[in-house]
Write an enzyme that holds these catalytic residues in place. Structure first.
Site, short mmCIF file in Angstrom:
data_model
loop_
_atom_site.label_atom_id
_atom_site.label_comp_id
_atom_site.label_asym_id
_atom_site.label_seq_id
_atom_site.Cartn_x
_atom_site.Cartn_y
_atom_site.Cartn_z
N HIS A 50 -38.85 22.40 0.71
CA HIS A 50 -37.47 22.36 1.17
C HIS A 50 -36.53 22.58 0.00
CE1 HIS A 50 -38.10 18.32 -0.34
NE2 HIS A 50 -36.85 17.98 -0.13
N HIS A 52 -34.26 21.15 -1.86
CA HIS A 52 -33.63 20.08 -2.62
C HIS A 52 -34.00 20.32 -4.08
CE1 HIS A 52 -32.87 16.71 0.58
NE2 HIS A 52 -31.85 17.54 0.45
N ASP A 54 -35.00 18.75 -6.66
CA ASP A 54 -36.23 18.27 -7.31
C ASP A 54 -37.46 19.10 -6.91
OD1 ASP A 54 -35.67 17.00 -4.80
OD2 ASP A 54 -37.22 15.50 -5.18
N HIS A 55 -37.29 20.00 -5.94
CA HIS A 55 -38.42 20.84 -5.50
C HIS A 55 -38.23 22.31 -5.83
CE1 HIS A 55 -40.23 17.51 -3.16
NE2 HIS A 55 -38.97 17.10 -3.18
N HIS A 128 -36.69 15.66 7.47
CA HIS A 128 -36.00 15.21 6.26
C HIS A 128 -34.51 15.49 6.46
CE1 HIS A 128 -35.87 14.04 2.12
NE2 HIS A 128 -35.67 15.24 1.61
ZN LIG Z 1 -37.87 15.32 -3.20
ZN LIG Z 2 -35.82 16.07 -0.42
#
Ligand SMILES: [Zn+2]
Ligand SMILES: [Zn+2]
Length: 287
Positions: A50, A52, A54-55, A128
């Site tokens: 996804h 976000h 941090d990914h 999410h």
């Molecule tokens: Zn995450």
């Molecule tokens: Zn996330």
């Protein structure tokens, strides 16, 4: 989830034959790969869960480095709804109008999205705060010749055995030889990766009978209200998914920075599922 002195953001690299599959691409991924001794150009597919930070924060940097290292193939990137626009948008933000390497970006939803003779990839939508998907990598089942039986019949090594292995019946000395009687089916290995979701039925469907489930456990049960609020899993919920989907082994990842070590997380999961460990940076696992 968050950088700490000991932990980088998300990135799991799967090496299989000529394929290098990278699950998520957090900030700092290039340096992590160099320390781990993985060549950036070994990446063939990137599976984004996804959008976000941090990914995905490592994505533009990785693409830029691949362009600088004369990456000779087409990089395949898969992700949930809107992934094409998001990747083009982030490249444009750096003044890159046209992808600097051959790039094939594909949106995935529920079900199979890639298959070849060796393995297949499938995804399932999760729940999410933004569209998010989980992924499974699964080897194709293959047939192994039962040498004792083919020897008894007298079939020599060569193309006839190859045909049996491909699942075809053959003829030997005027008699039909069935592949079912001369081979055994070896089940393909399966890996499932689930991050950033609340517990849904899809988690269990996706991870069904996996040899290894890598699953987020942002919090322990003590913080279950926070997990619910931010749409994450507790370690115990991850363990429940592992148990319900009958996976062999569970590895937890994506911890909140509040955890200086992962003991509390691991203990929380172990109340439900015993074959569990917490991931640490540069951990290597052979399936
Ligand atoms: Zn995450
Ligand atoms: Zn996330």
């Amino acid at each position: 989830m968050t950088h700490t002195k000991e932990r980088n953001q998300s990135g799991i690299f799967l090496k299989y034959k000529g394929e290098g599959v990278l699950f998520d691409c957090g900030e700092g991924i290039q340096r992590q790969m160099k320390i781990a001794g993985i060549k950036l150009t070994d990446v063939t597919k990137i599976l984004i869960s996804h959008w976000h930070g941090d990914h995905v924060l490592g994505l533009p940097g990785l693409i830029q480095s691949l362009a600088a290292s004369e990456y000779a193939q087409t990089l395949e990137v898969y992700g949930p709804k809107n992934i094409q626009n998001q990747i083009r948008g982030v490249l444009q933000a750096f003044g890159v109008q046209k992808p600097p390497i051959p790039l094939r970006i594909q949106e995935v939803g529920d079900g199979l999205f890639f298959e070849n003779n060796d393995f297949f990839l499938s995804s399932a939508s999760l729940e999410h705060s933004v569209p998010c998907v989980g992924y499974s990598f699964q080897e194709q089942d293959r047939r192994r010749i039962r040498l004792d039986i083919v020897k008894k019949i007298g079939i020599p090594e060569g193309p006839l055995l190859g045909e049996l292995q491909e699942g075809k019946d053959i003829e030997w000395k005027g008699k039909k030889v069935k592949c079912e009687e001369t081979t055994t089916v070896v089940k393909g290995r399966k890996l499932t990766v689930i991050v950033d979701t609340v517990a849904t039925r899809n988690c269990i469907v996706l991870a069904k009978n996996a040899d290894l489930l890598i699953c987020e456990a942002t919090y322990s049960s003590k913080e279950k209200d926070k997990a619910k609020q931010y749409k994450h899993l507790t370690a115990k919920e991850s363990a429940q998914i592992a148990a319900k989907s009958s996976v062999e082994k569970l590895i937890l990842t994506h911890f909140s920075q509040r955890y200086k070590n992962t003991q509390e997380i691991e203990e929380d999961a172990r109340t439900v599922f015993n074959n569990v460990i917490c991931a640490y940076d540069f951990m290597r696992v052979t399936l």
